[in-house]
Write a protein that holds these residues in place. Structure first.
Motif, short mmCIF file in Angstrom:
data_model
loop_
_atom_site.label_atom_id
_atom_site.label_comp_id
_atom_site.label_asym_id
_atom_site.label_seq_id
_atom_site.Cartn_x
_atom_site.Cartn_y
_atom_site.Cartn_z
N ASP A 41 -15.04 -5.27 -34.61
CA ASP A 41 -14.32 -5.43 -35.92
C ASP A 41 -13.05 -5.44 -35.88
O ASP A 41 -12.39 -6.43 -36.61
N GLU A 42 -12.43 -4.32 -35.48
CA GLU A 42 -10.91 -4.04 -35.63
C GLU A 42 -10.21 -5.05 -34.69
O GLU A 42 -9.11 -5.63 -35.15
N ALA A 99 -17.55 -1.18 -34.30
CA ALA A 99 -16.55 -0.76 -34.91
C ALA A 99 -15.12 -1.26 -34.32
O ALA A 99 -14.20 -1.72 -34.86
N GLU A 148 -20.27 2.53 -32.32
CA GLU A 148 -18.59 2.33 -31.91
C GLU A 148 -18.18 1.09 -31.56
O GLU A 148 -17.12 0.49 -31.76
#
Length: 132
Positions: free
Chosen positions: A26-27, A23, A20
């Motif tokens: 990365d965003e 992610a 999590e």
């Protein structure tokens, strides 16, 4: 684990939480790249606005959607740090400096066993994250 952390992730495994976080990171990277591009575009438009306003002899103008104006302020540009420090010490005018202690310099002094009056160490815990 504190109460907030338990409420947020009671059944998640370490693998789940790391995935999590990856992610999310990365965003954030993608959004920061977009933000960097938008800031560059905004800077280009600001330069064009300044040139256009100067060429037309204006300091402010407006349209139906926004107004713009030229704001000028004087900011310091240190040409001689030694002279500045000497002035600050002789006049006792420390308001010329921002009140922020260098963490790096403080840690170095602590490693050398030096005590700095007025300062005390405070530990900050953070997650160090590296993409593999």
């Amino acid at each position: 684990m504190n109460m907030i952390a338990e409420q947020l992730a009671p059944e998640k495994t370490l693998n789940d939480l790391i995935a999590e976080k990856k992610a999310i990171k990365d965003e954030m990277t993608a959004l920061n790249a977009q933000l960097k591009d938008l800031r560059a575009q905004e800077s280009d438009v600001d330069v064009a606005l300044l040139k256009k306003l100067d060429a037309e002899g204006l300091s402010r103008t407006a349209t139906e959607v926004a107004s713009v104006s030229i704001n000028e302020e004087t900011v310091p540009d240190v040409a001689d740090w030694d002279a500045l420090y000497a002035h600050i010490i002789s006049t006792n005018d420390f308001s010329l400096l921002q009140r922020r202690v260098s963490s790096t310099a403080y840690r170095e002094l602590l490693k050398l066993g030096e005590n700095v009056p007025g300062l005390q160490p405070r530990e900050i815990r953070r997650i160090n994250f590296r993409t593999l």
